[in-house]
Design an enzyme around this catalytic site. Structure first.
Site, mmCIF file in Angstrom:
data_model
loop_
_atom_site.group_PDB
_atom_site.id
_atom_site.type_symbol
_atom_site.label_atom_id
_atom_site.label_comp_id
_atom_site.label_asym_id
_atom_site.label_seq_id
_atom_site.Cartn_x
_atom_site.Cartn_y
_atom_site.Cartn_z
ATOM 1 N N HIS A 192 44.838 48.407 46.869
ATOM 2 C CA HIS A 192 44.068 47.284 47.405
ATOM 3 C C HIS A 192 42.573 47.582 47.261
ATOM 4 O O HIS A 192 42.169 48.689 46.931
ATOM 5 C CB HIS A 192 44.322 47.117 48.909
ATOM 6 C CG HIS A 192 45.745 47.020 49.332
ATOM 7 N ND1 HIS A 192 46.320 45.837 49.737
ATOM 8 C CD2 HIS A 192 46.720 47.966 49.466
ATOM 9 C CE1 HIS A 192 47.576 46.052 50.108
ATOM 10 N NE2 HIS A 192 47.840 47.331 49.946
ATOM 11 N N GLU A 208 43.857 51.609 50.234
ATOM 12 C CA GLU A 208 42.703 50.713 50.123
ATOM 13 C C GLU A 208 41.538 51.463 49.484
ATOM 14 O O GLU A 208 41.216 52.585 49.886
ATOM 15 C CB GLU A 208 42.267 50.227 51.514
ATOM 16 C CG GLU A 208 43.292 49.372 52.238
ATOM 17 C CD GLU A 208 43.201 47.898 51.877
ATOM 18 O OE1 GLU A 208 42.354 47.536 51.047
ATOM 19 O OE2 GLU A 208 43.991 47.116 52.455
ATOM 20 N N HIS A 258 47.749 44.818 44.810
ATOM 21 C CA HIS A 258 48.149 43.805 45.792
ATOM 22 C C HIS A 258 48.341 42.463 45.086
ATOM 23 O O HIS A 258 49.221 41.673 45.431
ATOM 24 C CB HIS A 258 47.069 43.706 46.877
ATOM 25 C CG HIS A 258 47.547 43.094 48.146
ATOM 26 N ND1 HIS A 258 46.712 42.843 49.208
ATOM 27 C CD2 HIS A 258 48.775 42.676 48.558
ATOM 28 C CE1 HIS A 258 47.401 42.307 50.203
ATOM 29 N NE2 HIS A 258 48.644 42.190 49.832
#
Length: 198
Positions: free
Chosen positions: A36, A118, A154
């Site tokens: 992500h 992330e 994602h």
């Protein structure tokens, strides 16, 4: 890199309240890595707001854009800063709440069987070399402890709903670094990548 009870000792640890138990067997069912990007406010880096969001302590009055985050309960297993520092919020053995409505290879609810990473960034800014290096090293470490078979963005598991890690994420560079990191530790770099990549 090694893990203890799903935690990476080399990472900075901030415990998130937003997780629960995985429904499938651990670690056998942990087969997907999801990449992500995130920045709060969007496009601004280095602040505490991402960690505050994942840990349920964000001050919604800090920035007007944070009003949309009110009541949101999200987390990720890992967050890689622009300088390559790795932060961990949820044990990889547990289910972090990062993917939302998603599916991969016909299986819904990717949070059940995925590990989320992330990257501090956005769809509009190139990622830093240190982030790719850290992501490759983290991926190899995860492969040595979990039966990962694929890595996806994602955007690939939630098409039309999500766009990250975005067009500026260099998948081919990541693959090259992954192979290099694997050779250094005598590990396998074999992973399924998004369709269209070599």
């Amino acid at each position: 890199m090694s893990f203890f009870d799903g935690w990476l000792p080399q990472a900075v640890r901030y415990d998130s309240p937003y997780f629960d138990a995985r429904p499938g067997p651990v670690p056998d069912d942990i087969t997907l890595l999801v990449v992500h990007n995130i920045s709060l406010p969007c496009g601004q880096f280095g602040g505490p707001h991402v960690s505050d969001l994942f840990c349920g302590r964000i001050d919604y009055n800090t920035d007007p854009s944070f009003a949309d985050l009110r009541g949101l309960k999200v987390s990720s297993h890992f967050f890689i800063r622009r300088d390559g520092r790795v932060i961990q919020y949820v044990s990889a053995n547990d289910r972090a709440w990062h993917a939302g409505l998603s599916s991969f290879r016909g299986r819904e609810k990717c949070n059940d069987f995925a590990i989320g990473v992330e990257l501090e960034g956005s769809d509009f800014v190139a990622f830093e070399a240190a982030q790719y290096e850290a992501l490759a090293a983290l991926t190899i470490a995860l492969q040595q402890h979990y039966p990962l078979t694929a890595v996806q963005g994602h955007e690939h598991i939630a098409p039309g709903r999500k766009t990250d890690p975005g067009p500026l994420f260099d998948w081919e560079h990541y693959q090259k670094l992954l192979k290099k990191a694997a050779m250094l530790v005598g590990a396998s770099a074999t992973l399924g990548f998004p369709v269209g990549l070599p």
